[in-house]
Design a protein around this motif. Structure first.
Motif, PDB file in Angstrom:
ATOM      1  N   GLN A 166      32.645 -51.346   1.179  1.00 50.30           N
ATOM      2  CA  GLN A 166      32.410 -52.175   2.354  1.00 50.30           C
ATOM      3  C   GLN A 166      31.546 -53.387   2.023  1.00 50.30           C
ATOM      4  O   GLN A 166      31.775 -54.491   2.535  1.00 50.30           O
ATOM      5  N   ALA A 167      30.544 -53.205   1.176  1.00 53.71           N
ATOM      6  CA  ALA A 167      29.682 -54.320   0.792  1.00 53.71           C
ATOM      7  C   ALA A 167      30.468 -55.380   0.026  1.00 53.71           C
ATOM      8  O   ALA A 167      30.309 -56.583   0.256  1.00 53.71           O
ATOM      9  N   TYR A 169      33.685 -55.887   0.233  1.00 52.88           N
ATOM     10  CA  TYR A 169      34.602 -56.503   1.197  1.00 52.88           C
ATOM     11  C   TYR A 169      33.893 -57.614   1.981  1.00 52.88           C
ATOM     12  O   TYR A 169      34.421 -58.717   2.147  1.00 52.88           O
ATOM     13  N   LYS A 170      32.676 -57.339   2.427  1.00 50.86           N
ATOM     14  CA  LYS A 170      31.961 -58.308   3.254  1.00 50.86           C
ATOM     15  C   LYS A 170      31.571 -59.560   2.481  1.00 50.86           C
ATOM     16  O   LYS A 170      31.691 -60.681   2.990  1.00 50.86           O
ATOM     17  N   GLU A 173      34.701 -61.541   1.913  1.00 48.31           N
ATOM     18  CA  GLU A 173      35.135 -62.182   3.147  1.00 48.31           C
ATOM     19  C   GLU A 173      34.326 -63.450   3.413  1.00 48.31           C
ATOM     20  O   GLU A 173      34.864 -64.469   3.866  1.00 48.31           O
ATOM     21  N   HIS A 174      33.031 -63.405   3.120  1.00 47.75           N
ATOM     22  CA  HIS A 174      32.193 -64.601   3.262  1.00 47.75           C
ATOM     23  C   HIS A 174      32.737 -65.750   2.412  1.00 47.75           C
ATOM     24  O   HIS A 174      32.834 -66.890   2.879  1.00 47.75           O
ATOM     25  N   ALA A 222      39.946 -57.528   0.770  1.00 44.28           N
ATOM     26  CA  ALA A 222      39.577 -58.772   1.459  1.00 44.28           C
ATOM     27  C   ALA A 222      40.562 -59.884   1.118  1.00 44.28           C
ATOM     28  O   ALA A 222      40.983 -60.649   2.008  1.00 44.28           O
ATOM     29  N   LYS A 339      22.570 -55.542   2.724  1.00 52.60           N
ATOM     30  CA  LYS A 339      22.743 -56.744   3.539  1.00 52.60           C
ATOM     31  C   LYS A 339      23.200 -57.898   2.651  1.00 52.60           C
ATOM     32  O   LYS A 339      22.920 -57.929   1.448  1.00 52.60           O
ATOM     33  N   LEU A 340      23.941 -58.826   3.250  1.00 58.08           N
ATOM     34  CA  LEU A 340      24.357 -60.026   2.533  1.00 58.08           C
ATOM     35  C   LEU A 340      23.193 -61.008   2.505  1.00 58.08           C
ATOM     36  O   LEU A 340      22.509 -61.212   3.511  1.00 58.08           O
TER      37      LEU A 340
END
Length: 348
Positions: A166-167, A169-170, A173-174, A222, A339-340
């Motif tokens: 998930q990390a 992917y995020k 995505e950014h 992503a 966290k990003l």
């Protein structure tokens, strides 16, 4: 010629006319004695050449050694230089010291070497990183001692992890929201090879549960969700998390045609290698190349440009693993938050 036998705890206690418990407390439980008495006893023991209760004998006598082992994936030397491992081991060490325990570091890099039997000493084990087909890990399991795994899951054992999929992917995505069209991935230990290389089509969808594979799968999903092709010719395997290997992979990725306009890196050290290679090739970040890393090591906020990354609480990961092992919390699989951290490398 006769050889003098080592002094035993019992013999030293007889010579000094005190109990064995008093001598033991002088070495292991200083709070049980006055400072003056402890200093006097330690000075007398030093004069006699006695350096404390034998840890192996104590382990046999009490059924415990007071030692916790960390089984590492790589060589011990590597973990002294790797900033991610440094913070993780710091967290473990602080918890063990507070609880009067000692730390033993074991390398899984040569787990197939003949056994020295040292793995029989610790009271419990923290297993750091995937241990696929490692005979040393298998020998540890057979002892039936408490085990907690970190950065991978093993059936039947508690674990401390982050959601790497998930990390990844995020953070991907950014990057994909920045209107990029050709994305390369620089991965760590994607395949069993000691060379920097691109992976093949057959290796792309390996089902391994290793951290590197979870991150790769997050990146790939992503890309698919943004209708971008995922081809192995844009994915590099970096065998070791070092600057030189990262720079080599980055040069290769930045010299293909057409050149990528974004690179997703599986570690910050790899991303920092990309920054170095981009400077050599006069490629401007982020104007011509969007770049992200993973882990948010201290150097990420000090390089130019500063590096966007996934921040994970590395020291806390070590603390949680040690705390749960000592408390006997050996059933649950704990997922820590991340966290990003968005900095200059991915946004104009």
């Amino acid at each position: 010629m006769s050889t003098q036998r080592p002094l035993t705890l019992k013999k030293v206690a007889e010579i000094l006319n005190v109990s064995t418990a008093t001598i033991s407390n002088a070495f292991n439980r200083p709070d049980q004695l006055s400072a003056h008495l402890r200093e006097k006893l330690l000075a007398e023991c030093e004069r006699l050449g006695y350096h404390g209760p034998n840890i192996a004998a104590r382990s046999l006598r009490k059924g415990e050694s007071g030692v916790i082992a960390v089984l590492l994936t790589d060589s011990l030397a590597y973990h002294f230089t790797d900033p991610v491992a440094n913070q993780f081991l710091q967290g473990i060490s602080e918890v063990l010291e507070k609880n009067g325990k000692q730390l033993l570091m074991l390398s899984g890099a040569h787990g197939d070497a003949p056994s020295t039997g040292i793995e029989a000493l610790p009271d419990g084990f923290i297993i750091y990183g995937s241990q696929d087909h490692n005979p040393l890990f298998e020998r540890i399991i057979k002892q039936g001692k408490p085990i907690i795994t970190v950065d991978f899951d093993a059936p039947g054992f508690a674990s401390v992890n982050i959601d790497n999929y998930q990390a990844a992917y995020k953070i991907a995505e950014h990057v994909l929201e920045q209107s990029v069209s050709r994305v390369a991935i620089l991965g760590l230990r994607l395949i069993h090879s000691d060379r920097v290389c691109r992976i093949t089509q057959g290796e792309l969808y390996d089902e391994s549960e290793a951290v590197s594979r979870r991150r790769l799968n997050g990146y790939i999903q992503a890309l698919k969700d943004h209708q971008l092709d995922v081809t192995p010719d844009l994915i590099w395997h970096v065998p070791v998390n070092t600057h030189d290997a990262a720079v080599q992979a980055a040069r290769e990725a930045l010299m293909i045609s057409p050149r990528p306009d974004a690179i997703l890196c599986m570690t910050d050290k790899i991303a920092i290698g990309v920054i170095a290679a981009a400077k050599e090739l006069d490629i401007k970040i982020p104007q011509e190349l969007k770049l992200v890393g993973f882990d948010d090591i201290p150097e990420s906020s000090m390089v130019t440009p500063t590096l966007s990354s996934v921040h994970q609480h590395l020291k806390q990961k070590g603390e949680r693993a040690a705390q749960r092992l000592l408390k006997g919390q050996l059933n649950d699989k704990e997922i820590l938050d991340v966290k990003l951290v968005i900095r200059n490398s991915s946004c104009e």
